[in-house]
Design an enzyme around this catalytic site. Structure first.
Site, PDB file in Angstrom:
ATOM      1  N   ASP A  70       0.854  -1.195   0.000  1.00  0.00           N
ATOM      2  CA  ASP A  70       0.000   0.000   0.000  1.00  0.00           C
ATOM      3  C   ASP A  70       0.889   1.244   0.000  1.00  0.00           C
ATOM      4  O   ASP A  70       1.454   1.619   1.031  1.00  0.00           O
ATOM      5  CB  ASP A  70      -0.920  -0.002   1.234  1.00  0.00           C
ATOM      6  CG  ASP A  70      -2.017  -1.062   1.144  1.00  0.00           C
ATOM      7  OD1 ASP A  70      -1.816  -2.076   0.437  1.00  0.00           O
ATOM      8  OD2 ASP A  70      -3.072  -0.881   1.791  1.00  0.00           O
ATOM      9  N   LYS A  91      -6.935   3.647  -2.862  1.00  0.00           N
ATOM     10  CA  LYS A  91      -7.298   3.559  -1.430  1.00  0.00           C
ATOM     11  C   LYS A  91      -7.476   4.960  -0.861  1.00  0.00           C
ATOM     12  O   LYS A  91      -6.725   5.880  -1.217  1.00  0.00           O
ATOM     13  CB  LYS A  91      -6.185   2.786  -0.717  1.00  0.00           C
ATOM     14  CG  LYS A  91      -6.245   2.777   0.802  1.00  0.00           C
ATOM     15  CD  LYS A  91      -5.140   1.881   1.383  1.00  0.00           C
ATOM     16  CE  LYS A  91      -4.987   2.043   2.874  1.00  0.00           C
ATOM     17  NZ  LYS A  91      -3.886   1.230   3.438  1.00  0.00           N
ATOM     18  N   LYS A 116     -10.378   0.696  -2.171  1.00  0.00           N
ATOM     19  CA  LYS A 116     -10.280   0.286  -0.759  1.00  0.00           C
ATOM     20  C   LYS A 116     -10.614   1.480   0.128  1.00  0.00           C
ATOM     21  O   LYS A 116     -10.033   2.553  -0.031  1.00  0.00           O
ATOM     22  CB  LYS A 116      -8.861  -0.222  -0.445  1.00  0.00           C
ATOM     23  CG  LYS A 116      -8.606  -0.490   1.040  1.00  0.00           C
ATOM     24  CD  LYS A 116      -7.221  -1.089   1.299  1.00  0.00           C
ATOM     25  CE  LYS A 116      -6.883  -1.098   2.792  1.00  0.00           C
ATOM     26  NZ  LYS A 116      -5.534  -1.665   3.081  1.00  0.00           N
TER      27      LYS A 116
END
Ligand SMILES: O=C[C@H](O)COP(=O)(O)O
Length: 248
Positions: A100, A174, A208
């Site tokens: 990430d 995300k 996300k």
């Protein structure tokens, strides 16, 4: 009640300096997170890079397929491209399954989209070549609605231009680090409005939601909106159908 465990990245990202815990205590906490994930079929644990090798080993020794995710360039995203590549390479070597990255949203806000595109392409390439899932944190609390739409659209376009159709499900957009300092009580994490804007602009990329997801109702609502993953430091509370005022 839907089964939300398979959507969850159960997260602990405080450094020892932030938590006051020692390295050993942090590793112990990460192991507890991993054990909970194994016992409850949670999709992944999301931890700091320093602990990836030990936690990967812990999970493998228990014959579990819980994924190990880690964060790169956390939490401000201002690392240089080379620093992000180096940190990601180490995490890959240590056995991380998911990376990430915090996008350099400060550069984006200054108008340096060329740099942001370059880091996106190079870092995503590294991850995908090593068969990792890659996620890009855009830090929606730092952006206006228009900027959330624009950066999400850009990421989607860069992904389509540089990677194959089969790669796209492995490139997430995300929402948040959960660590951004907001003022005046504004939420620093995933808001429904922000997530909707991301979903409307992400094209074929999955989204996300992360940061501040504390109740099973909110998690379900996020999933019903269309998010494919939720990052939360309150994973067990969500699974046990409880609310939590604060995560780990
Ligand atoms: O990347 C995930 C976030 O750090 C989780 O945020 P949270 O602690 O607000 O649940």
């Amino acid at each position: 009640m839907m089964n939300i465990a398979q959507y969850l990245d159960s997260t602990y990202l405080k450094t020892p300096a932030q938590s006051g815990l020692s390295n050993e205590e942090t590793l112990q906490l990460d192991k507890e997170l991993a054990q909970e994930a194994i016992d409850n079929s949670i999709f992944a644990v999301m931890i700091r890079p320093d602990y990836v090798a030990d936690i990967k080993k812990y999970i493998q020794e228990r014959n579990s397929n819980v994924a190990v995710g880690t964060v790169i360039g956390f939490h401000e995203g201002t690392y240089s491209i080379d620093e992000k590549l180096e940190e990601a390479s180490q995490a890959i070597e240590d056995g991380a399954d998911e990376l990430d990255f915090v996008i350099n949203y400060s550069a984006y806000l200054k108008g340096d989209v060329v740099l942001v595109k370059e880091e996106f392409v190079k870092c995503t390439q590294l991850g995908l070549q090593n068969k990792k899932v890659v996620k890009w944190i855009i830090e929606i609390a730092a952006l206006t609605d228009e900027q959330i739409a624009d950066i999400t659209r850009n990421i989607s376009t860069w992904a389509e231009e540089n990677f194959t159709e089969n790669d796209l499900p492995n490139i997430f957009v995300k929402s948040s680090t959960g660590f951004y300092q907001t003022e005046g009580g504004k939420p620093n994490g995933a808001t429904f409005e922000g997530i909707k804007i991301m979903l409307d602009n992400a094209g074929k990329l999955p989204v996300k939601a992360a940061g501040g997801v504390r109740t099973p109702e909110d998690a379900e609502k996020m999933i019903n909106l269309g998010v494919k993953r939720i990052g939360t430091s309150s994973a067990m509370a969500l699974i046990k159908n409880e609310s939590s005022s604060e995560g780990y």
